[in-house]
Design a protein around this motif. Structure first.
Motif, mmCIF file in Angstrom:
data_model
loop_
_atom_site.group_PDB
_atom_site.id
_atom_site.type_symbol
_atom_site.label_atom_id
_atom_site.label_comp_id
_atom_site.label_asym_id
_atom_site.label_seq_id
_atom_site.Cartn_x
_atom_site.Cartn_y
_atom_site.Cartn_z
ATOM 1 N N GLY A 73 16.836 20.000 25.754
ATOM 2 C CA GLY A 73 17.645 19.792 24.545
ATOM 3 C C GLY A 73 16.790 19.478 23.325
ATOM 4 O O GLY A 73 16.930 20.119 22.269
ATOM 5 N N ILE A 74 15.906 18.500 23.440
ATOM 6 C CA ILE A 74 15.076 18.122 22.290
ATOM 7 C C ILE A 74 13.976 19.159 22.076
ATOM 8 O O ILE A 74 13.709 19.577 20.941
ATOM 9 N N THR A 99 20.034 10.532 23.016
ATOM 10 C CA THR A 99 20.211 11.836 22.362
ATOM 11 C C THR A 99 21.150 12.677 23.228
ATOM 12 O O THR A 99 21.016 12.672 24.462
ATOM 13 N N TYR A 138 12.267 4.216 34.604
ATOM 14 C CA TYR A 138 12.179 5.097 33.432
ATOM 15 C C TYR A 138 11.527 4.335 32.274
ATOM 16 O O TYR A 138 10.596 4.841 31.623
ATOM 17 N N THR A 179 21.880 15.298 25.045
ATOM 18 C CA THR A 179 21.372 16.472 25.762
ATOM 19 C C THR A 179 21.762 16.337 27.232
ATOM 20 O O THR A 179 22.245 15.281 27.669
ATOM 21 N N ARG A 200 9.759 25.249 33.142
ATOM 22 C CA ARG A 200 9.763 25.668 34.555
ATOM 23 C C ARG A 200 10.547 26.940 34.783
ATOM 24 O O ARG A 200 10.291 27.675 35.710
HETATM 25 N N1 LIG Z 1 18.004 12.666 25.723
HETATM 26 C C1 LIG Z 1 17.777 11.362 25.483
HETATM 27 O O1 LIG Z 1 18.709 10.523 25.423
HETATM 28 C C2 LIG Z 1 16.376 10.870 25.262
HETATM 29 C C3 LIG Z 1 16.196 9.602 24.662
HETATM 30 C C4 LIG Z 1 14.913 9.137 24.478
HETATM 31 C C5 LIG Z 1 13.827 9.888 24.877
HETATM 32 N N2 LIG Z 1 14.024 11.112 25.444
HETATM 33 C C6 LIG Z 1 12.839 11.868 25.863
HETATM 34 O O2 LIG Z 1 12.802 13.085 25.160
HETATM 35 C C7 LIG Z 1 12.183 14.092 25.975
HETATM 36 C C8 LIG Z 1 13.090 15.327 26.021
HETATM 37 O O3 LIG Z 1 14.358 14.938 26.529
HETATM 38 P P1 LIG Z 1 15.617 15.930 26.503
HETATM 39 O O4 LIG Z 1 16.787 15.122 26.123
HETATM 40 O O5 LIG Z 1 15.293 17.155 25.762
HETATM 41 O O6 LIG Z 1 15.731 16.235 28.072
HETATM 42 P P2 LIG Z 1 16.097 17.614 28.810
HETATM 43 O O7 LIG Z 1 17.083 18.383 28.020
HETATM 44 O O8 LIG Z 1 16.441 17.241 30.213
HETATM 45 O O9 LIG Z 1 14.690 18.384 28.778
HETATM 46 C C9 LIG Z 1 13.610 17.942 29.556
HETATM 47 C C10 LIG Z 1 12.780 19.149 29.885
HETATM 48 O O10 LIG Z 1 11.675 18.733 30.722
HETATM 49 C C11 LIG Z 1 11.481 19.747 31.693
HETATM 50 N N3 LIG Z 1 10.778 19.258 32.865
HETATM 51 C C12 LIG Z 1 11.117 18.239 33.683
HETATM 52 N N4 LIG Z 1 10.222 18.109 34.663
HETATM 53 C C13 LIG Z 1 9.298 19.092 34.462
HETATM 54 C C14 LIG Z 1 8.123 19.483 35.143
HETATM 55 N N5 LIG Z 1 7.713 18.864 36.262
HETATM 56 N N6 LIG Z 1 7.411 20.526 34.677
HETATM 57 C C15 LIG Z 1 7.801 21.184 33.564
HETATM 58 N N7 LIG Z 1 8.910 20.856 32.857
HETATM 59 C C16 LIG Z 1 9.646 19.823 33.323
HETATM 60 C C17 LIG Z 1 12.898 20.182 32.047
HETATM 61 O O11 LIG Z 1 12.847 21.425 32.672
HETATM 62 P P3 LIG Z 1 13.963 21.844 33.766
HETATM 63 O O12 LIG Z 1 15.135 22.299 32.957
HETATM 64 O O13 LIG Z 1 13.277 22.917 34.538
HETATM 65 O O14 LIG Z 1 14.255 20.613 34.587
HETATM 66 C C18 LIG Z 1 13.554 20.211 30.657
HETATM 67 O O15 LIG Z 1 13.366 21.464 30.032
HETATM 68 C C19 LIG Z 1 11.941 13.446 27.344
HETATM 69 O O16 LIG Z 1 10.609 13.022 27.417
HETATM 70 C C20 LIG Z 1 12.856 12.236 27.333
HETATM 71 O O17 LIG Z 1 12.347 11.186 28.138
HETATM 72 C C21 LIG Z 1 15.271 11.629 25.636
#
Ligand SMILES: NC(=O)c1ccc[n+]([C@@H]2O[C@H](COP(=O)([O-])OP(=O)(O)OC[C@H]3O[C@@H](n4cnc5c(N)ncnc54)[C@H](OP(=O)(O)O)[C@@H]3O)[C@@H](O)[C@H]2O)c1
Length: 270
Positions: free
Chosen positions: A16-17, A186, A153, A188, A37
């Motif tokens: 998402g981000i 966020t 986490y 997502t 991935r």
């Molecule tokens: N969303 C929130 O509320 C929030 C708040 C604070 C911080 N964050 C941080 O922001 C970042 C992005 O979050 P997001 O909301 O965009 O999450 P997301 O939509 O779940 O995206 C995370 C991405 O990481 C990939 N990923 C996970 N494990 C992996 C691996 N071993 N190798 C390669 N890719 C891998 C996932 O791929 P797959 O689709 O293949 O699993 C996915 O594309 C993260 O670091 C998260 O901790 C998020």
């Protein structure tokens, strides 16, 4: 660093981000290496970004499994050079620490902490050799305020923040910059149903991935060392650092309600 005319690796690009960051960067003229991935998801994103005029390349890899030196090599080879890496990979579990499966703890630290650190380390010789580069690490507000029901986490993001701070000091004067950006909740797919329901019940503030992406790109352009997103979360980060017992008083009364949304609640009293 200005994204225009830069070669940038975004990991977690299909997330998402990550995808929102890629769109922002594409509009600013960056050339993007899309890390993820799922080849299909990256292909769909690539098609969209090319329609915006961006040069793109896909790097399909599981960053936990692949040798970081090889990932770094592939990322540099995509355009012959790399100016920036934006680490958006992340996974999360929600629940009481006592209920967390050992494999989940391990998976979280590998994806949130070990993989990004190893990838950045592997990219550093290329960046320091050119005297130019930018390492961007996406952390979390939970990487400064340790949250009940998100213990591992939070710990994985605390560690990432520690790495960012040390690296920034280590690289001072090298031409390689380090930015740590910490979003709050966020909207997502990262936040599964139970977390989303809990956040709604607790009236947590939330952001769209597009707003978060704009803040990440602004932090990059301004070359900011640490950015905490959201008000009053950024104030609580400061209060937690100085007066953690004050934050205890706000969070501890919430624990019982939070547990009500975890798997333990679904399986009845322990
Ligand atoms: N969303 C929130 O509320 C929030 C708040 C604070 C911080 N964050 C941080 O922001 C970042 C992005 O979050 P997001 O909301 O965009 O999450 P997301 O939509 O779940 O995206 C995370 C991405 O990481 C990939 N990923 C996970 N494990 C992996 C691996 N071993 N190798 C390669 N890719 C891998 C996932 O791929 P797959 O689709 O293949 O699993 C996915 O594309 C993260 O670091 C998260 O901790 C998020």
């Amino acid at each position: 660093m200005k994204p225009a005319d830069s070669f940038i690796l975004v990991t977690g690009a299909a997330g998402g981000i990550g995808a929102a960051v890629c769109r922002e960067l594409a509009l600013r003229g960056a050339s993007l290496v899309l890390g993820g991935r799922s080849g299909d998801e990256l292909l769909a994103l690539e098609t969209e970004l090319r329609a915006l005029g961006a040069r793109t390349s896909r790097l399909v890899a599981d960053l936990v499994e692949e040798d970081p030196a090889r990932t770094a090599q592939r990322a540099i080879a995509a355009f012959g050079s790399l100016d920036m890496v934006i680490n958006c990979v992340g996974v999360q579990t929600f629940g009481l620490a006592a209920d967390e499966a050992a494999g989940d703890t391990r998976r979280m630290f590998l994806a949130n902490t070990v993989a990004p650190i190893q990838l950045c380390n592997a990219l550093l010789p290329h960046m320091t050799g050119r005297g130019n580069g930018h390492i961007v690490l996406i952390g979390s507000i939970f990487g400064s305020i340790a949250f009940p029901c998100f213990a591992s986490y939070s710990a994985s993001k605390f560690a990432l923040r520690g790495y960012a701070e040390a690296l920034r000091r280590e690289l001072a004067g090298s031409g390689v910059r380090v930015s740590y950006v910490a979003p709050r909740y966020t909207r997502t797919a990262f936040n599964r149903d139970a977390v989303a329901r809990m956040a709604e019940a607790l009236k947590m503030n939330t952001d769209s991935p597009e707003a978060v992406a704009r803040s990440i790109v602004a932090a990059i352009e301004a070359d900011t060392a640490d950015t905490y997103l959201g008000w009053p979360e950024k104030l609580f980060v400061r209060i937690n650092a100085l007066l953690p017992r004050v934050v205890d008083r706000a969070l501890i009364p919430q624990v019982r309600r939070m547990v009500g949304f975890t798997r333990r609640a679904e399986s009845g009293p322990a």
